[in-house]
Motif scaffolding. Structure first.
Motif, PDB file in Angstrom:
ATOM      1  N   GLU A 163       3.617 117.996  75.614  1.00  0.00           N
ATOM      2  CA  GLU A 163       2.840 117.187  74.679  1.00  0.00           C
ATOM      3  C   GLU A 163       3.491 117.305  73.314  1.00  0.00           C
ATOM      4  O   GLU A 163       3.630 118.411  72.773  1.00  0.00           O
ATOM      5  CB  GLU A 163       1.391 117.656  74.629  1.00  0.00           C
ATOM      6  N   ILE A 164       3.909 116.175  72.768  1.00  0.00           N
ATOM      7  CA  ILE A 164       4.694 116.139  71.533  1.00  0.00           C
ATOM      8  C   ILE A 164       3.970 115.277  70.510  1.00  0.00           C
ATOM      9  O   ILE A 164       3.703 114.101  70.754  1.00  0.00           O
ATOM     10  CB  ILE A 164       6.104 115.584  71.803  1.00  0.00           C
ATOM     11  N   GLY A 165       3.650 115.856  69.369  1.00  0.00           N
ATOM     12  CA  GLY A 165       2.960 115.124  68.320  1.00  0.00           C
ATOM     13  C   GLY A 165       3.927 114.362  67.433  1.00  0.00           C
ATOM     14  O   GLY A 165       4.605 114.970  66.592  1.00  0.00           O
ATOM     15  N   VAL A 166       4.018 113.055  67.642  1.00  0.00           N
ATOM     16  CA  VAL A 166       4.779 112.203  66.727  1.00  0.00           C
ATOM     17  C   VAL A 166       3.904 111.896  65.513  1.00  0.00           C
ATOM     18  O   VAL A 166       4.363 111.905  64.369  1.00  0.00           O
ATOM     19  CB  VAL A 166       5.228 110.901  67.426  1.00  0.00           C
ATOM     20  N   GLN A 167       2.632 111.626  65.770  1.00  0.00           N
ATOM     21  CA  GLN A 167       1.560 111.383  64.783  1.00  0.00           C
ATOM     22  C   GLN A 167       1.730 110.054  64.051  1.00  0.00           C
ATOM     23  O   GLN A 167       0.846 109.228  64.042  1.00  0.00           O
ATOM     24  CB  GLN A 167       1.432 112.538  63.768  1.00  0.00           C
ATOM     25  N   ALA A 168       2.853 109.832  63.384  1.00  0.00           N
ATOM     26  CA  ALA A 168       3.121 108.566  62.688  1.00  0.00           C
ATOM     27  C   ALA A 168       4.610 108.513  62.380  1.00  0.00           C
ATOM     28  O   ALA A 168       5.288 109.542  62.335  1.00  0.00           O
ATOM     29  CB  ALA A 168       2.304 108.461  61.399  1.00  0.00           C
TER      30      ALA A 168
END
Length: 583
Positions: free
Chosen positions: A280-285
């Motif tokens: 699970e990888i948080g790109v976010q924006a």
């Protein structure tokens, strides 16, 4: 003294890590008896209350999160009415912030543990008659609410007993939580981990001993709750190597920072079998101004490059997260962020299986105690005052646009993440960016008030309705052909499903079809003809290859059902061996 540790999970499949950890930390206290009861928010409240009352516990401790705090407080109030002498203790992130307000409005709550609970809970049990010296708690003293000083985080995590070694975790659950570290190297304003500085890790020996227990038990899925598992690249590799060396079929879910991956990490991850690791990888924006405003320190160029390598060079499942509603990101900015993650996963388009890439979009939650609360006040956010504290509008997004984003998020789950429409989406994306496809689909879904809970047939019908209305006219037939292939590889097409096909797509069954179908069934160890069905269909191209092979392709789909195995779909050319897909 009898102690009841309980919580309300969001789903039955989840197994608590917090409650067994508390029990393990206090197991050697004399004169104490521990009982753990795990329920869900979906159970009838009266039934849960009966279970709690029946334990006749002297103290009941609830683990509280945004998904269960309201139901928990109602349970606590009713429990206090029925058993006034029972001491009620709350802990967990949703109880630890705004604690004075919580206790003022909820007279049933006697004590709240703030922060890490193992040591504070143990000290509380030893000092129930005199709590003034226990760090990290807030409690009632007569008519007053008293907050003791904060407790420093546990410096040596190995001093906390393992709940796995103590046999306190329900390893039969489909999903078991596990941690190898606490804290996070980042300070994102929207995350509660930003309140803690630095990262603390359990020792390699402790981690390996716990993993041995989990692997020996054959836990279906182990979800690591470490906020950034790979904060130390060498440490991450050692743990991944240990899991791979031990073998087994347990799947592991890790939350990682893709920009921290090294070449050595990628080389090791190339060895991971399909379906074994999920990242699970948080790109976010995708906007730098947006990320800077919330303190998100990411090397986006490196993050994007490493995600592409994970997708193209490894068989690790990639799950990319976006947070909608961060500062300075308007609706068009959100669509740009969404397109960015689609582009990152584009190498997997048209051949995605159920273990492959996923995209998750969540509207921002302005959590109690998080630095995002101050930013929200400064910028003029509107958000719900009750859990989960979801944004209602921002200076850059209207209430209606946030609703549209939520519709897109649901369609991503139904259409993209399910993998059922991979071929049809890939055909449509030849002319239209994926973000615009989902935006147009969400617009139609809302205008026509199409339900977001549909049968599989109705979902395929709704997708085709969208494509027939929204896709460029010149590619609609290509999308229909690809959609028919998706339908066949997903499940046996019954009478209603055949409406998607042209009359020329199939035809009368041939004598050799039955023999080929039963042969494939026997290869799977199932020769019961009553459990085997098949269908022959003709397509404009062969979608089994990447890139697709142009030219008419006639395929035999064989559907094999067996107890405990689910449905397997075998695909072959008529009279020839072909590729195999399983669902």
């Amino acid at each position: 003294m009898k102690l009841l540790l309980t919580t309300l999970h969001a789903k039955y499949a989840h197994a608590s890590l917090a409650l067994p950890s508390l029990a393990a930390a206090c197991a050697d206290l004399p004169g104490t008896e521990f009982v753990i009861r795990e329920c869900t928010v979906n159970e009838p409240a009266d039934g849960v209350l009966r279970k709690l009352v029946a334990e006749e516990a002297d103290l009941v401790a609830f683990s509280c999160y945004i998904w269960n705090i309201e139901a928990t407080l109602k349970l606590a109030a009713d429990l206090k009415q029925l058993r006034p002498a029972t001491v009620i203790v709350l802990g967990g992130p949703e109880a630890a912030h705004g604690v004075f307000e919580l206790m003022e409005h909820n007279a049933a709550v006697d004590l709240v543990i703030r922060g890490e609970g193992e040591t504070s809970f143990r000290d509380t049990l030893r000092a129930l008659a005199g709590l003034s010296e226990v760090e990290g708690i807030t409690f009632r003293s007569g008519e007053e609410i008293v907050a003791n000083p904060e407790r420093a985080p546990v410096a040596d995590l190995d001093t906390l007993p393992s709940p796995f070694a103590a046999g306190l975790v329900d390893l039969a659950k489909p999903l078991v939580y596990y941690e190898t570290s606490r804290g996070c190297p980042f300070s994102c304003a929207f995350c509660m981990s930003s309140l803690e500085k630095g990262v603390r890790s359990y020792s390699p020996g402790r981690i390996e001993a716990d993993l041995d227990i989990l692997l020996a038990a054959g836990v279906r899925t182990v979800k690591l709750v470490d906020r950034t598992f790979n904060y130390d690249a060498g440490r991450a590799n050692r743990i991944w190597e240990f899991i791979l060396d031990r073998g087994g079929e347990s799947a592991f879910h890790f939350e990682i920072a893709a920009d921290l991956l090294t070449d050595a990490n990628i080389e090791l991850l190339k060895q991971v079998p399909a379906g074994r690791f999920r990242f699970e990888i948080g790109v976010q924006a995708e906007g730098k101004e947006t990320l800077d405003r919330v303190g998100r320190k990411s090397d986006l160029e490196r993050l994007f490059a490493n995600v592409r390598r994970l997708v193209t060079e490894t068989r690790v499942t990639v799950h990319l997260d976006l947070v909608a509603g961060l500062p300075h990101e308007d609706y068009d900015g959100f669509l740009r962020s969404l397109q960015q993650v689609f582009d990152l996963l584009s190498a997997n388009a048209g051949r995605r299986e159920k273990t492959d890439c996923h995209i998750q979009v969540e509207p921002l939650k302005v959590l109690k105690g998080s630095p995002m609360r101050a930013i929200a006040r400064e910028e003029g956010y509107r958000f719900s005052a009750t859990p989960p504290y979801k944004i209602l509008s921002t200076p850059w997004l209207s209430y209606g646009e946030i609703g549209r984003i939520e519709t897109i998020a649901r369609l991503l789950d139904l259409v993209y993440n399910s993998g059922r429409f991979a071929t049809a989406l890939a055909a449509w994306e030849r002319t239209t960016p994926a973000s615009r496809i989902f935006n147009a689909m969400a617009d139609l879904w809302e205008r026509e008030d199409i339900p977001l809970s549909l049968s599989q047939h109705d979902l395929f019908a709704a997708f085709w309705r969208c494509a027939a209305e929204l896709a460029p006219r010149e590619v609609r037939e290509e999308i229909r052909d690809a959609l028919c292939y998706d339908l066949c590889r997903t499940d046996y097409p019954g009478g209603r499903e055949l409406a998607f096909f042209s009359k020329e797509d199939g035809g009368k069954r041939r004598p050799d079809e039955r023999d080929r179908a039963l042969e494939l069934a026997r290869q799977r160890g199932n020769d019961a003809a009553g459990r085997v069905r098949w269908v022959r269909r003709r397509f404009a191209r062969d979608y089994r290859t990447t890139p697709w092979r142009e030219g008419e392709s006639e395929l035999l789909f064989v559907y094999v059902s067996a107890p405990g195995r689910g449905l397997a779909v075998e695909i072959t050319d008529i009279g020839r061996n072909g590729t195999k897909e399983e669902t």
